[in-house]
Each structure stands twice: as C-alpha cells, then as structure tokens.
Motif scaffolding. Structure first.
Motif, PDB file in Angstrom:
ATOM      1  N   ASP A   1       3.632 -26.766 -17.561  1.00 37.79           N
ATOM      2  CA  ASP A   1       2.337 -26.422 -16.978  1.00 37.79           C
ATOM      3  C   ASP A   1       1.240 -26.443 -18.039  1.00 37.79           C
ATOM      4  O   ASP A   1       0.113 -26.858 -17.765  1.00 37.79           O
ATOM      5  CB  ASP A   1       2.402 -25.026 -16.345  1.00 37.79           C
ATOM      6  N   ARG A   2       1.583 -25.962 -19.228  1.00 40.25           N
ATOM      7  CA  ARG A   2       0.642 -25.957 -20.353  1.00 40.25           C
ATOM      8  C   ARG A   2       1.368 -26.457 -21.597  1.00 40.25           C
ATOM      9  O   ARG A   2       2.604 -26.422 -21.662  1.00 40.25           O
ATOM     10  CB  ARG A   2       0.143 -24.533 -20.657  1.00 40.25           C
ATOM     11  N   VAL A   3       0.585 -26.878 -22.585  1.00 40.73           N
ATOM     12  CA  VAL A   3       1.149 -27.322 -23.859  1.00 40.73           C
ATOM     13  C   VAL A   3       0.392 -26.637 -24.996  1.00 40.73           C
ATOM     14  O   VAL A   3      -0.847 -26.617 -24.996  1.00 40.73           O
ATOM     15  CB  VAL A   3       1.049 -28.852 -24.042  1.00 40.73           C
ATOM     16  N   MET A   4       1.147 -26.080 -25.942  1.00 40.86           N
ATOM     17  CA  MET A   4       0.568 -25.498 -27.144  1.00 40.86           C
ATOM     18  C   MET A   4       1.029 -26.313 -28.342  1.00 40.86           C
ATOM     19  O   MET A   4       2.221 -26.617 -28.460  1.00 40.86           O
ATOM     20  CB  MET A   4       1.007 -24.042 -27.310  1.00 40.86           C
ATOM     21  N   VAL A   5       0.089 -26.675 -29.207  1.00 45.73           N
ATOM     22  CA  VAL A   5       0.412 -27.443 -30.407  1.00 45.73           C
ATOM     23  C   VAL A   5       0.382 -26.523 -31.618  1.00 45.73           C
ATOM     24  O   VAL A   5      -0.571 -25.744 -31.789  1.00 45.73           O
ATOM     25  CB  VAL A   5      -0.577 -28.605 -30.626  1.00 45.73           C
ATOM     26  N   MET A   6       1.414 -26.636 -32.460  1.00 45.63           N
ATOM     27  CA  MET A   6       1.433 -25.908 -33.723  1.00 45.63           C
ATOM     28  C   MET A   6       1.271 -26.894 -34.878  1.00 45.63           C
ATOM     29  O   MET A   6       1.785 -28.018 -34.825  1.00 45.63           O
ATOM     30  CB  MET A   6       2.729 -25.116 -33.875  1.00 45.63           C
TER      31      MET A   6
END
Length: 253
Positions: free
Chosen positions: A215-220
């Motif tokens: 549903d969402r994407v977080m980039v590190m």
C-alpha cells in the motif's frame, strides 16, 4: 484516527562508532502492507531486528497497538504479537506442518482428567482449516517441512502468524529464490495477512513486486528514512533516485 498497529519514533542504533540507524520513524496501520526498500547497508535489516527484539535501540520508542514496548529478546516480541518471516524461515525442517505452527505452544488434553497428552486431533483439525483458509497449496499437512517447496514453507510461516493472531508480520525478502508461481502465491498471502487486520512490513529489492503488493513504500538510505509514499503515487524511477541518494543530494544542493 485508527491507532497504528506499529509506530516507531526516533530510532537510533550504533555498533561501536558506526551509526547504523539515525532517527528512523515510521508507522504501519492495521491491515496495511508497508514496503521497506533500500540498497545494501541502508539499515533495513537492523531496523527490523530492533522491531523484532534481536537488537535494542540506543534511542527512540516503539509502540505496538498504541502501547509502548521494549523487547529484550525475539521471544518477547513474538509473545507481544510480532512475527518475523526470514529468508531462512527458522522452521524445524524435520517436523511436520502442524508441529511447526504450534511449536512451543502445543495444545494438550488430559487423559482421564489427569495425564497431559499432546492433542493431535486438535492440531490436525486446526491446521487443515487454516491451510484451506489461506489457499496454501500444501497437499498433505502431515508432510515434513523439509519436503516442502520454498513457497509452501513460506505458507507454513504465514499460517503460524495468522493462527496466533499476530499484530505485525515482518516479511524479509520472502520471494527470494522462488519460482514465478510461488512468488505470486506469497504475494497473495501477504495481502491475506493484511485482510486479517495484520500490519505487514515487506522488505525486498524487487520494486515491481513491492509496488504491486504494498500500500505504501518507505525508502531507507544510510540509516535514515528518506521517502514515504503511497504505491500508486510513486514509481520505480522515483524509488531508485531515493535509494541511490540522488534525490537526497538534489534536495541538499
């Protein structure tokens, strides 16, 4: 507002002089699949190990369903409702499917009301119902895990998380080395977890899969969370810019 299934705030982690996590904050809602991506060394694995009780953070807080928690061991995290599905799965290969799902939490019945015995009938009944529910494609619940395919082994770990009512499931590179059809089944089961109201952290490198299932994407990047967006509002190109530091460099110039 819905209370997040998981909320981490300001997480720092050092190993000696090396700063691995730098003020990482994130939230996962019940029933949401959050993709966590980043190049090698970005801090993804360390963050997951902090959440799952393998490492203790040097700073920051973790809240599970609104309550602040601090885990000393992975067992503490699991007992609180955080299940982790690693690439190696941490399954007992020589035990059958049911034994793996109930490992350490086996139901017992009492013979003549006195002698405790393993309740095999309950295990078999619960396992058959559960595997049918997730459409696991495991033909024989009495099969040893050793004899199952990679995708079927993933199904065992996912079934265990659903049965024990996990609040959060961490899926660490769950489709690595799987064939195409098995990959599709694992992605489907990630959505099944979400449909049960479980928050899912899906760690991976395949951006096509990430954008499809999450549903969402977080980039590190270098120990920080540098980007967070709805999957339908971003692209592979944009994610790569943040993963490689180009977007970060542009912002700072």
């Amino acid at each position: 507002m819905t209370i997040p299934a998981l909320e981490v705030a300001g997480i720092d982690k050092h190993f000696g002089a090396v700063e691995v996590l730098r003020g990482v904050s994130m939230q996962v809602a019940p029933g949401e699949v959050l993709g966590v991506v980043g190049d090698n060394g970005a801090g993804k694995s360390t963050l997951m190990k902090v959440i799952s009780g393998v490492h203790r953070a040097d700073a920051g807080t973790i809240r599970l369903a609104g309550a602040e928690v601090a885990f000393r061991t992975p067992r503490d995290a699991r007992n609180a409702g955080i299940e982790t599905i690693y690439q190696d799965l941490a399954l007992a290969d020589h035990l059958d499917v049911g034994a793996n799902i109930f490992l350490g939490r086996e139901p017992v019945r009492r013979l003549a009301g006195l002698i405790p015995m393993l309740d095999e009938a309950k295990i078999h009944g619960e396992v058959a119902s559960l595997l049918a529910r997730i459409e696991s494609h495991i033909p024989d619940p009495s099969a040893r895990v050793l004899d199952l395919s990679g995708g079927q082994r993933q199904a065992v770990a996912i079934a265990r998380a659903i049965y024990w009512k996990a609040k959060i499931v961490i899926m660490d590179e769950p489709t690595a080395a799987l064939a195409v059809m098995e990959t599709e089944n694992v992605l489907k089961m990630a959505r099944q977890l979400a449909s049960e109201g479980i928050g899912v952290l899906f760690i991976g490198h395949n951006l096509v899969e990430i954008l499809k299932v999450c549903d969402r994407v977080m980039v590190m990047y270098r120990g920080r969370a540098v980007f967070d967006a709805r999957s339908n509002q971003t692209s592979q190109t944009e994610l790569i810019r943040y993963m490689t530091g180009y977007a970060d460099a542009e912002t700072n110039n």
